[in-house]
Write a protein that holds these residues in place. Structure first.
Motif, PDB file in Angstrom:
ATOM      1  N   PHE A 252       0.709  -1.311   0.324  1.00 12.68           N
ATOM      2  CA  PHE A 252       0.016  -0.169  -0.039  1.00 12.68           C
ATOM      3  C   PHE A 252       0.895   1.203  -0.038  1.00 12.68           C
ATOM      4  N   LEU A 253       1.925   1.108   0.921  1.00 11.17           N
ATOM      5  CA  LEU A 253       2.918   2.436   0.892  1.00 11.17           C
ATOM      6  C   LEU A 253       3.500   2.702  -0.455  1.00 11.17           C
ATOM      7  N   GLN A 254       4.068   1.475  -0.868  1.00 11.22           N
ATOM      8  CA  GLN A 254       4.657   1.522  -2.274  1.00 11.22           C
ATOM      9  C   GLN A 254       3.916   2.327  -3.397  1.00 11.22           C
ATOM     10  N   LYS A 255       2.635   2.099  -3.267  1.00 13.24           N
ATOM     11  CA  LYS A 255       1.522   2.621  -4.278  1.00 13.24           C
ATOM     12  C   LYS A 255       1.447   4.022  -3.808  1.00 13.24           C
ATOM     13  N   MET A 256       1.142   4.559  -2.660  1.00 13.76           N
ATOM     14  CA  MET A 256       1.092   5.826  -2.095  1.00 13.76           C
ATOM     15  C   MET A 256       2.275   6.829  -2.088  1.00 13.76           C
ATOM     16  N   THR A 257       3.471   6.212  -2.142  1.00 10.68           N
ATOM     17  CA  THR A 257       4.584   7.151  -2.018  1.00 10.68           C
ATOM     18  C   THR A 257       5.620   7.000  -2.991  1.00 10.68           C
ATOM     19  N   VAL A 258       6.439   8.012  -3.243  1.00 13.25           N
ATOM     20  CA  VAL A 258       7.594   7.869  -4.271  1.00 13.25           C
ATOM     21  C   VAL A 258       8.675   7.329  -4.251  1.00 13.25           C
ATOM     22  N   ASN A 259       9.105   6.941  -2.726  1.00  8.27           N
ATOM     23  CA  ASN A 259      10.389   6.287  -2.444  1.00  8.27           C
ATOM     24  C   ASN A 259      10.098   4.803  -2.213  1.00  8.27           C
ATOM     25  N   ASP A 260      11.172   4.227  -2.310  1.00  8.03           N
ATOM     26  CA  ASP A 260      11.354   2.700  -2.236  1.00  8.03           C
ATOM     27  C   ASP A 260      10.937   2.020  -0.868  1.00  8.03           C
ATOM     28  N   VAL A 261       9.939   1.884  -0.510  1.00  4.92           N
ATOM     29  CA  VAL A 261       9.572   1.536   0.967  1.00  4.92           C
ATOM     30  C   VAL A 261      10.130   0.005   1.131  1.00  4.92           C
ATOM     31  N   SER A 262      10.098  -0.771   0.248  1.00 11.54           N
ATOM     32  CA  SER A 262      10.698  -1.914   0.283  1.00 11.54           C
ATOM     33  C   SER A 262      12.183  -2.221   0.627  1.00 11.54           C
ATOM     34  N   ALA A 263      12.984  -1.161   0.550  1.00  7.31           N
ATOM     35  CA  ALA A 263      14.390  -0.780   0.935  1.00  7.31           C
ATOM     36  C   ALA A 263      14.517  -0.789   2.403  1.00  7.31           C
ATOM     37  N   LEU A 264      13.580  -0.647   2.834  1.00  3.34           N
ATOM     38  CA  LEU A 264      13.681  -0.317   4.442  1.00  3.34           C
ATOM     39  C   LEU A 264      13.668  -1.485   5.187  1.00  3.34           C
TER      40      LEU A 264
ATOM     41  N   LEU B 150      -5.152   8.955   2.107  1.00  4.43           N
ATOM     42  CA  LEU B 150      -4.842   7.449   2.210  1.00  4.43           C
ATOM     43  C   LEU B 150      -5.970   6.684   2.553  1.00  4.43           C
ATOM     44  N   GLU B 151      -7.025   7.064   3.079  1.00  5.80           N
ATOM     45  CA  GLU B 151      -8.286   6.313   3.687  1.00  5.80           C
ATOM     46  C   GLU B 151      -8.873   6.103   2.289  1.00  5.80           C
ATOM     47  N   ARG B 152      -8.968   7.146   1.493  1.00  5.25           N
ATOM     48  CA  ARG B 152      -9.575   6.814   0.037  1.00  5.25           C
ATOM     49  C   ARG B 152      -8.858   5.780  -0.764  1.00  5.25           C
ATOM     50  N   HIS B 153      -7.563   5.503  -0.528  1.00  2.00           N
ATOM     51  CA  HIS B 153      -7.010   4.388  -1.554  1.00  2.00           C
ATOM     52  C   HIS B 153      -6.447   3.398  -0.645  1.00  2.00           C
ATOM     53  N   ARG B 154      -7.034   3.232   0.518  1.00  4.37           N
ATOM     54  CA  ARG B 154      -6.770   2.049   1.388  1.00  4.37           C
ATOM     55  C   ARG B 154      -7.258   0.803   0.879  1.00  4.37           C
ATOM     56  N   GLU B 155      -6.516  -0.414   0.962  1.00  2.00           N
ATOM     57  CA  GLU B 155      -7.076  -1.581   0.452  1.00  2.00           C
ATOM     58  C   GLU B 155      -7.262  -2.702   1.608  1.00  2.00           C
ATOM     59  N   ASP B 156      -7.599  -3.858   1.296  1.00  2.51           N
ATOM     60  CA  ASP B 156      -8.044  -4.744   2.132  1.00  2.51           C
ATOM     61  C   ASP B 156      -6.514  -5.204   2.734  1.00  2.51           C
ATOM     62  N   GLY B 157      -6.500  -5.591   3.902  1.00  4.50           N
ATOM     63  CA  GLY B 157      -5.229  -5.881   4.530  1.00  4.50           C
ATOM     64  C   GLY B 157      -4.302  -4.832   5.175  1.00  4.50           C
ATOM     65  N   VAL B 158      -5.083  -3.536   5.053  1.00  8.44           N
ATOM     66  CA  VAL B 158      -4.394  -2.328   5.796  1.00  8.44           C
ATOM     67  C   VAL B 158      -5.227  -1.773   6.653  1.00  8.44           C
TER      68      VAL B 158
ATOM     69  N   VAL C  97       2.494  17.656  -5.323  1.00  8.37           N
ATOM     70  CA  VAL C  97       2.631  16.959  -4.051  1.00  8.37           C
ATOM     71  C   VAL C  97       1.425  17.095  -3.207  1.00  8.37           C
ATOM     72  N   VAL C  98       1.083  15.959  -2.643  1.00  8.73           N
ATOM     73  CA  VAL C  98       0.005  16.022  -1.594  1.00  8.73           C
ATOM     74  C   VAL C  98       0.772  16.380  -0.129  1.00  8.73           C
ATOM     75  N   ASP C  99       1.895  16.018   0.045  1.00  9.29           N
ATOM     76  CA  ASP C  99       2.744  16.171   1.191  1.00  9.29           C
ATOM     77  C   ASP C  99       4.196  15.634   1.225  1.00  9.29           C
ATOM     78  N   ASP C 100       5.118  15.869   1.952  1.00  4.61           N
ATOM     79  CA  ASP C 100       6.165  15.198   2.077  1.00  4.61           C
ATOM     80  C   ASP C 100       5.945  14.668   3.471  1.00  4.61           C
ATOM     81  N   LEU C 101       6.850  13.562   3.961  1.00  5.83           N
ATOM     82  CA  LEU C 101       6.591  13.041   5.210  1.00  5.83           C
ATOM     83  C   LEU C 101       7.635  11.939   5.258  1.00  5.83           C
ATOM     84  N   LEU C 102       7.699  11.375   6.504  1.00  7.74           N
ATOM     85  CA  LEU C 102       8.938  10.449   7.128  1.00  7.74           C
ATOM     86  C   LEU C 102       7.999   9.306   7.201  1.00  7.74           C
TER      87      LEU C 102
END
Length: 366
Positions: free
Chosen positions: A67-79, A126-134, A96-101
């Protein structure tokens, strides 16, 4: 000021001499002892900031990472767990919607830290795009955030925690860490251009931690610092401020944040197609540093020109407390973005000479 939101630390402001202002609906300190003094203190010793107005969301579940991979521009899988990442959320057009940590607490658990003025907008997005399992929870009202920044920050914080801070690398964090009399999430992040820490605690523990830190940091010159110096510090380090360097009509690429945009991370994300197109076509606008040649201070929204044309505008500007130069960041047409290009800034109806210069305006010596 009635009707304004207050952080859990608000009851202590008076005894530390805070001068407060309305900051996006919050009653927050612009300074305690003076912007210049506080700025200098963070650059040379350490400063303590109340940034509890920032928002915190918990994103959990088996699909949280995708879900975060879809919502944000950086690579969450690298964390890996215990690591934080700077990122941005974009609209489909790349604005840009927002910048964040993003803090990865476990494989299926993340904390997002968002800008105060965008808390509800971001949560709804985020809620609007939220999927099952989140699952998505807004903890903003239950948490406080203290930022301890400056070359002496590590020594000061070490006095009230058993976390070996020397071993905590940049953008790493320890959850459920001892901090004074309570538990905190301690991360080595910040928004000043200096080394430092952000300390997330339950709202009811904020006042006691604030007073404890100021007590143990007194011998090192620790001072409370307001939003005025927070802005000049982040500006000198060329760190963007949402609403100025970033907004719905400015993309991360135009803002010079392409490093954080992983177009080839192996997952599609909202805004990716627009950003790929923009990168391939070449940027029409770029964010540059400018320095005044003639007298005058460039301020947000002042027009910037070249010859007889207006080519952009100032996003942030001030007299740098560290260098004493009158400098700014400006979003201008790319063909005028080369270092050394002479421009003008319209200040009170007059065209005042400036030039494009290298940024950041300040870098700490490692």
């Amino acid at each position: 000021m009635s009707g304004l939101k207050q952080t859990p630390l608000y009851p202590l402001y008076g005894q530390y001499g805070a001068k407060t202002i309305d900051f996006g609906g919050w009653d927050l300190p612009v300074h305690f002892s003076g912007i210049m003094k506080e700025h200098e203190t963070v650059r040379t010793a350490a400063g303590l900031f109340d940034v509890s107005h920032m928002g915190e969301f918990i994103v959990e579940g088996p699909a949280a990472e995708s879900f975060l991979q879809k919502m944000t521009v950086n690579d969450v899988s690298a964390l890996v767990p215990g690591q934080a990442q700077y990122s941005l959320m974009c609209y489909t057009d790349g604005g840009v919607v927002d910048d964040l940590l993003i803090y990865k607490k476990a494989d299926d658990s993340f904390m997002l830290v968002v800008n105060a003025s965008n808390i509800q907008k971001d949560f709804d997005w985020l809620e609007r795009h939220r999927e099952d399992g989140v699952t998505l929870v807004n903890l903003s009202d239950e948490m406080a955030l203290l930022a301890l920044q400056g070359p002496k920050a590590e020594a000061i914080l070490q006095r009230i925690t058993d976390v070996p801070l020397q071993e905590l690398g940049p953008f790493r964090f320890v959850d459920q860490a001892q901090a004074g009399d309570g538990l905190a999430l301690i991360s080595r992040t910040g928004y000043t251009g200096e080394d430092g820490f952000e300390i997330y605690v339950r709202a009811e523990e904020a006042c006691s931690l604030w007073e404890q830190l100021l007590e143990v940091g007194r011998e090192d010159g620790l001072l409370p610092v307001g939003l005025g110096a927070r802005d000049t510090l982040r500006f000198e380090a060329r760190l963007p401020l949402y609403g100025q360097e970033l907004n719905a009509s400015i993309t991360p690429l135009e803002a010079g944040l392409g490093f954080f945009v992983k177009l080839n991370k192996g997952a599609d994300f909202i805004g990716r197609a627009a950003l790929v197109k923009q990168k391939e076509a070449g940027l029409a606008r770029k964010l540059v540093g400018i320095e005044m040649i003639e007298r005058g201070i460039p301020r947000t929204h002042y027009a910037v020109g070249h010859g007889d044309e207006v080519i952009g505008e100032v996003t942030s500007g001030t007299q740098s407390p560290t260098t004493r130069q009158n400098v700014g960041l400006a979003l201008i047409r790319s063909e005028h973005a080369q270092l050394g290009t002479e421009l003008w800034v319209e200040i009170r109806g007059k065209r005042v000479a400036a030039r494009v210069v290298k940024t950041p305006f300040y870098s700490r010596k490692k």
